[in-house]
Scaffold this active site. Structure first.
Site, short mmCIF file in Angstrom:
data_model
loop_
_atom_site.label_atom_id
_atom_site.label_comp_id
_atom_site.label_asym_id
_atom_site.label_seq_id
_atom_site.Cartn_x
_atom_site.Cartn_y
_atom_site.Cartn_z
N PRO A 2 24.41 54.57 21.48
CA PRO A 2 23.36 55.73 21.93
C PRO A 2 21.98 55.66 21.07
CG PRO A 2 25.64 56.42 21.41
CD PRO A 2 25.58 55.09 20.61
N GLU A 3 21.06 55.98 21.89
CA GLU A 3 19.66 56.05 21.26
C GLU A 3 19.34 57.43 21.48
OE1 GLU A 3 17.29 52.74 21.80
OE2 GLU A 3 18.67 51.26 21.55
N HIS A 93 40.86 58.01 22.47
CA HIS A 93 39.70 58.01 21.20
C HIS A 93 39.18 59.64 21.46
CE1 HIS A 93 40.47 54.03 20.28
NE2 HIS A 93 40.27 53.82 21.53
N ARG A 111 34.83 53.46 18.29
CA ARG A 111 34.74 52.86 16.78
C ARG A 111 34.55 53.80 15.62
NH1 ARG A 111 30.42 48.22 17.88
NH2 ARG A 111 31.16 47.87 15.49
N ARG A 156 1.40 47.86 5.86
CA ARG A 156 2.68 47.31 6.36
C ARG A 156 2.54 45.99 6.74
NH1 ARG A 156 6.76 51.81 7.78
NH2 ARG A 156 8.16 50.12 7.21
#
Ligand SMILES: [Zn+2]
Length: 276
Positions: A2-3, A93, A111, A156
């Protein structure tokens, strides 16, 4: 995984149904998530009012009358709301159930990299919590834009794709969305972050906002029977222009999209119209 758009869609779905409601009961069937679920979590939540459910980075923040429940979806977590009526059997789950106003919200996580943590009010502002304090700016914060990215990346030497994934310049631009934003902004994902011009960062910031807004809308249209966070990224990729399109023609120039691996994540880009 999931983002940010998936988490935002989850937060909106939960808020729409549960904001202002009182928690009647919490049943915890498995305390072993990424970090142990606090033993007293059910006692902290029962009988309390949910003031608002929001989001910071990929954390769902359930603001309660006496503290904040932090919840993270991890690699595979999702919340599902079951309305009044016969409750479907609990799935293998489904680790946590929260009962409120006749609905049952279940947290499922095969998970078990997800998390549920309690931040008591007396510990101060939840945004100063160690898990949240170091997060980059939100992409929908009004201060975010090309100037912000330009400043955040001076000096950077890492590639722009990896800077985006690191989340320190801006949170929530995960692999799919970083790939798509760079494609739209015509920036090669390998370009050194510290050498990209302010003008190109303006394009990138606009692309990030567009891509995330579109992904949230793709998930948001199904808020009512929200069930699976994986669904958002799935629907988003239906209109992806670069992600997972290796060998297919670029929508701008027709050159085949290429795949490469950066920091163990797959990246897709057009070698002709994305420049370093
Ligand atoms: Zn192209």
């Amino acid at each position: 995984m999931p983002e940010l758009p998936e988490v935002e869609v989850t937060a909106r779905a939960l808020a729409q149904r549960l904001d202002g409601r009182t928690v009647e009961a919490v049943r915890i069937h498995n305390f072993q998530l990424r970090w142990p679920v606090p033993r007293r979590l059910a006692a902290h939540l029962a009988g309390k009012r949910i003031e608002h459910i929001g989001r910071r980075g990929k954390y769902l923040l359930w603001y309660m009358s006496e503290g904040v429940l932090l919840s993270h979806l991890g690699m595979s977590g999702s919340w599902r709301i079951h309305e009044a009526g016969p409750l479907p059997p609990r799935q293998r789950h489904d680790h946590v159930e929260l009962v409120s106003d006749g609905a049952v919200a279940r947290f499922n996580d095969p998970r078990r990299f997800g998390a549920l943590l309690w931040h008591a009010r007396e510990h101060g502002d939840v945004l100063a919590h160690p898990l949240l304090a170091g997060l980059g700016i939100e992409p929908f914060d009004r201060r975010f834009g090309g100037d912000w990215l330009f400043q955040a990346t001076r000096g950077r030497r890492m590639s722009i794709k990896q800077v985006l994934l690191a989340g320190s310049a801006v949170v929530g631009v995960g692999n799919i969305y970083a790939t798509e934003s760079l494609y739209r902004a015509r920036i090669d994902p390998r370009a050194e972050a510290g050498r990209i011009s302010r003008a190109r960062y303006q394009r990138l910031a606009e692309a990030i906002s567009e891509v995330l807004t579109r992904a949230i809308a793709a998930g948001g249209s199904t808020l009512r029977d929200f069930s699976s966070v994986q669904g958002v990224a799935g629907r988003y990729t239906d209109f992806a222009l670069a992600y997972d399109r290796a060998g297919l023609p670029c929508a701008r120039c027709g050159a085949p999209i290429r795949r490469l691996v950066q920091g163990q994540r797959a990246t897709y880009y057009c070698p002709h119209c994305q420049r370093r």
